[in-house]
Scaffold this active site. Structure first.
Site, mmCIF file in Angstrom:
data_model
loop_
_atom_site.group_PDB
_atom_site.id
_atom_site.type_symbol
_atom_site.label_atom_id
_atom_site.label_comp_id
_atom_site.label_asym_id
_atom_site.label_seq_id
_atom_site.Cartn_x
_atom_site.Cartn_y
_atom_site.Cartn_z
ATOM 1 C CG HIS A 99 -2.027 -1.033 1.108
ATOM 2 N ND1 HIS A 99 -3.322 -0.699 0.808
ATOM 3 C CD2 HIS A 99 -2.005 -2.379 1.212
ATOM 4 C CE1 HIS A 99 -4.054 -1.808 0.753
ATOM 5 N NE2 HIS A 99 -3.279 -2.838 1.006
ATOM 6 C CG ASP A 107 0.131 9.494 0.759
ATOM 7 O OD1 ASP A 107 0.013 8.320 1.111
ATOM 8 O OD2 ASP A 107 -0.555 10.437 1.228
HETATM 9 C C1 GDG Z 1 -2.032 4.051 3.354
HETATM 10 C C2 GDG Z 1 -1.050 4.732 2.394
HETATM 11 C C3 GDG Z 1 -2.776 4.573 0.589
HETATM 12 C C4 GDG Z 1 -8.445 10.121 7.879
HETATM 13 N N1 GDG Z 1 -8.806 10.815 8.972
HETATM 14 C C5 GDG Z 1 -10.019 10.360 9.313
HETATM 15 C C6 GDG Z 1 -10.403 9.389 8.392
HETATM 16 N N2 GDG Z 1 -9.420 9.256 7.527
HETATM 17 C C7 GDG Z 1 -9.478 8.317 6.407
HETATM 18 C C8 GDG Z 1 -9.465 8.994 5.078
HETATM 19 C C9 GDG Z 1 -8.935 7.874 4.183
HETATM 20 C C10 GDG Z 1 -8.002 7.105 5.122
HETATM 21 O O1 GDG Z 1 -8.350 7.461 6.445
HETATM 22 C C11 GDG Z 1 -6.550 7.504 4.914
HETATM 23 O O2 GDG Z 1 -6.096 6.945 3.730
HETATM 24 P P1 GDG Z 1 -4.901 7.600 2.924
HETATM 25 O O3 GDG Z 1 -4.805 6.881 1.633
HETATM 26 O O4 GDG Z 1 -5.146 9.048 2.740
HETATM 27 O O5 GDG Z 1 -3.582 7.450 3.803
HETATM 28 P P2 GDG Z 1 -2.900 6.330 4.783
HETATM 29 O O6 GDG Z 1 -3.638 6.183 6.046
HETATM 30 O O7 GDG Z 1 -1.497 6.784 4.935
HETATM 31 O O8 GDG Z 1 -2.971 4.937 3.968
HETATM 32 C C12 GDG Z 1 -1.814 5.506 1.318
HETATM 33 C C13 GDG Z 1 -3.628 3.791 1.567
HETATM 34 O O9 GDG Z 1 -2.823 3.134 2.550
HETATM 35 C C14 GDG Z 1 -4.483 2.750 0.866
HETATM 36 O O10 GDG Z 1 -3.706 1.889 0.086
HETATM 37 O O11 GDG Z 1 -3.617 5.361 -0.236
HETATM 38 O O12 GDG Z 1 -0.919 6.098 0.411
HETATM 39 O O13 GDG Z 1 -0.153 5.595 3.085
HETATM 40 O O14 GDG Z 1 -9.947 7.012 3.807
HETATM 41 O O15 GDG Z 1 -10.744 9.455 4.756
HETATM 42 N N3 GDG Z 1 -11.581 8.754 8.418
HETATM 43 C C15 GDG Z 1 -12.429 9.048 9.410
HETATM 44 N N4 GDG Z 1 -12.117 9.981 10.370
HETATM 45 C C16 GDG Z 1 -10.943 10.660 10.348
HETATM 46 O O16 GDG Z 1 -10.692 11.510 11.211
HETATM 47 N N5 GDG Z 1 -13.612 8.421 9.463
#
Ligand code: GDG
Length: 477
Positions: free
Chosen positions: A169, A382
Site C-alpha cells: 500500500h 504517499d
Molecule cells: C495508506 C497509504 C494509501 C483520515 N482521517 C479520518 C479518516 N481518515 C481516512 C481517510 C482515508 C483514510 O483514512 C486515509 O487513507 P490515505 O490513503 O489518505 O492514507 P494512509 O492512512 O497513509 O494509507 C496511502 C492507503 O494506505 C491505501 O492503500 O492510499 O498512500 O499511506 O480514507 O478518509 N476517516 C475518518 N475519520 C478521520 O478523522 N472516518
C-alpha cells in the site's frame, strides 16, 4: 462471542493484513464483542469474500489477546496473537520506525536495529503459520502491506500448493535508498515468494524490478521475474501496478444524506462563514507535509496575499502512532506552528487555522469535503492517498479545487488537479493562490474530469483487477 465458527471448514480465499478489520466493544457484563469495522479494504473485498468461504487473518489490535476464530457477515476472522514485545519491536519498531520512513524517501531517518528485525521475522512466521493452517488445498491467499513482506516466501515453503498475491500500500523506494536496509535481500526474497506482487504506481514497479535485478541478479523481462529453483522448474513472479481507490457508490450515498448536507452548511457557519475555506485532512504523519503546508500558509498571510479575515484553513489531523517518538515530536511541531499563526493573525472569535486532532465519523469527513473551497493534499511522499479521491468523489456539485502533490500516487490518475511540489514552499504558495482564484468554469471542468476517473476506477475494480491477474499468473506459470 464465538458464534458461527463451526460452520466453516478450510478456506479457499484468505486475506492477510496486519490488523483485522474489527472493532471491539465492551458489553455490560465486561465481555468483549467484535464487529466488522468498515474501511476501504473491507468494502472492497466483502462481496468477494462472502461468496468464497473466506477467511481474514490478522491481529485484533490488543496485545496478548488469545481470541478463538469467529464469524462476521459471512467472513471467518482468525486472530494472530501478538505479545506486548511483538507490538513494540515488530509493529512500532521495524514496521513503523524502519520500513515506513525508509519507504517514504527517508523523510525521517529510519532506525535499523537487529533485535527489531528478529521480531519482524518471527511475527511474519506467526502469520504464515496461521494462514498455512487455515488454507484449503490450492487456496488463494492475498497478503497486504509492508508489515508482512516475508509472509509470501514463508507461506510458499509451508504450502507450495497455494496461489499467493501480495499488495504493497505504500511506495517502494528507489535502489539508492532501499539498499541501506541491512536485510534488503531477505525482504526481496520474502516478496518473491508471491506469484503476483502488486504496487500502487508504475514507478514503484520500476523500483522493485531494478532492485530485483541488482540485488538478486534474477532475469527480469517486462513485469516478469524468473526465480531459479534448485532441482525444480523455474518460478515466475509478476510485478504490476494496481492503483487502489475508494468506494464510489458508498460516497454517493453518504453525500446525499440530508444530515450530511445540512452539516456542511453548519461547518461553514461555525467557522464564521469565511470567503474561502481551505481544508486538509490526514493522519498526523510526517509524510503528509503538515509543516510545509503551515509554512506556506503563514507566509501567504504575512505577505498579505491572503487576508486572515477572509480565509480559514481547517486542518484535521487524525491521531496516529502516538507511541512512536517521531510522531510525538511532529505533533508538538505542528501545534507550535498552528499556535504561532493563530497568535499572530487571529482575533477574538476568528482564527485563520482551525486545528482538530480528532478522529471523525465518515459522515463528518464528507460534510467537511462538501464545505471546502480548496482541498490541500500535499504529502511529501504517499503510496496513493485516498483522501484526494474521496474529496473528488464527494463533489457531485462539480465544484471545489484539489491541490495535489506530485509525490502522491493519486497524481498519476488525477491529472486535472492543481499539481504542486510540496518540497517547494514558493510553489505551494503559488498553487494555493491559483486554486483560490480559479474561475468557476475551470473548476468545474477539472472536477468533472477527475470525477469520471474515480467513478470508473473505484475500489471494487481494484480488487477485481488484482484477483483476476492473480488467477491468471498461476495458470501461466
Ligand atoms: C495508506 C497509504 C494509501 C483520515 N482521517 C479520518 C479518516 N481518515 C481516512 C481517510 C482515508 C483514510 O483514512 C486515509 O487513507 P490515505 O490513503 O489518505 O492514507 P494512509 O492512512 O497513509 O494509507 C496511502 C492507503 O494506505 C491505501 O492503500 O492510499 O498512500 O499511506 O480514507 O478518509 N476517516 C475518518 N475519520 C478521520 O478523522 N472516518
Amino acid at each position: 462471542d464465538l458464534s458461527g465458527i463451526s460452520t466453516f471448514g478450510p478456506s479457499t480465499m484468505i486475506v492477510v493484513s496486519n490488523r483485522l478489520p474489527v472493532d471491539a466493544t465492551e458489553n455490560e457484563d465486561g465481555s468483549i464483542s467484535w464487529g466488522l469495522a468498515p474501511g476501504g479494504l473491507v468494502t472492497a473485498l466483502e462481496p468477494f469474500m462472502r461468496e468464497n468461504a473466506s477467511t481474514w487473518v490478522g491481529w485484533a489490535g490488543i496485545s496478548d489477546l488469545v481470541l478463538a476464530p469467529f464469524e462476521r457477515d459471512g467472513v471467518k476472522l482468525v486472530s494472530v496473537t501478538l505479545s506486548e514485545n511483538d507490538v513494540e519491536l515488530f509493529y512500532e519498531g521495524f514496521s513503523n520506525d524502519t520500513l515506513w520512513p525508509l519507504y517514504h524517501d527517508v523523510i525521517e531517518a529510519p532506525s535499523y536495529h537487529r533485535a527489531w528485525w528478529e521480531v519482524y521475522r518471527s511475527v511474519n512466521q506467526k502469520f504464515a503459520d496461521v494462514v498455512a493452517a487455515e488454507a484449503a488445498e490450492g487456496a488463494t491467499v492475498w497478503v497486504h502491506d509492508y508489515q508482512l513482506q516475508l509472509v509470501p516466501q514463508m507461506l510458499r515453503e509451508l504450502r507450495p500448493d497455494l496461489t499467493i498475491g501480495f499488495f504493497l500500500h505504500i511506495p517502494f523506494p528507489a535502489y539508492g535508498l532501499f539498499s541501506q536496509l541491512p536485510w534488503r535481500r531477505q525482504i526481496i526474497e520474502g516478496l518473491l515468494g508471491a506469484d503476483l506482487v502488486g504496487f500502487q504506481r508504475a514507478q514503484d514497479v520500476d523500483n522493485f524490478l531494478r532492485i530485483v535485478r541488482r540485488i538478486m541478479a534474477y532475469k527480469v523481462i517486462g513485469g516478469h521475474v524468473t526465480v531459479p529453483s534448485r532441482g525444480e522448474e523455474n518460478r515466475y513472479v509478476v510485478a504490476r501496478n494496481f492503483p487502489i481507490s475508494i468506494s464510489y457508490p458508498d460516497i454517493q450515498k453518504l453525500i446525499k444524506d440530508p444530515a450530511v448536507i445540512a452539516r456542511s452548511r453548519e461547518i461553514r457557519e461555525s467557522i464564521g462563514n469565511p470567503k474561502i475555506m481551505i481544508l486538509g485532512a490526514d493522519r498526523l504523519d510526517y509524510t503528509k507535509g503538515f509543516l510545509h503546508r503551515l509554512k506556506a500558509y503563514d507566509e501567504l498571510l504575512s505577505d498579505g496575499d491572503l487576508d486572515p479575515t477572509e480565509v480559514v484553513m481547517v486542518m484535521v489531523a487524525s491521531p496516529s502512532r502516538e507511541r512512536v517518538d517521531s510522531y510525538i515530536k511532529l505533533r508538538d511541531d505542528v501545534e507550535l506552528a498552528v499556535g504561532r499563526i493563530n497568535g499572530q493573525y487571529g482575533e477574538l472569535g476568528h482564527y485563520p487555522v482551525v486545528y482538530l486532532h480528532h478522529n471523525y465519523p465518515r459522515e463528518e469527513m464528507m460534510a467537511l469535503f462538501l464545505a471546502a473551497d480548496v482541498m490541500l493534499v500535499t504529502p511529501l511522499r504517499d503510496g496513493m492517498n485516498l483522501v484526494a479521491k474521496e474529496f473528488v468523489a464527494a463533489r457531485s456539485d462539480g465544484d471545489g479545487v484539489l491541490v495535489l502533490s506530485e509525490f502522491a500516487g493519486a497524481f498519476d490518475e488525477l491529472k486535472a488537479a492543481v499539481a504542486v511540489n510540496p518540497h517547494d514552499i514558493d510553489d505551494l504558495k503559488k498553487q494555493i493562490l491559483r486554486a483560490k482564484d480559479m474561475a468557476p468554469a475551470e473548476r468545474r471542468q477539472r472536477m468533472l474530469s477527475m470525477r469520471r476517473r474515480v467513478r470508473e476506477h473505484d475500489v471494487e475494480k481494484w480488487s477485481r483487477d488484482f484477483l483476476k491477474a492473480l488467477a491468471h499468473t498461476n495458470r501461466v506459470s
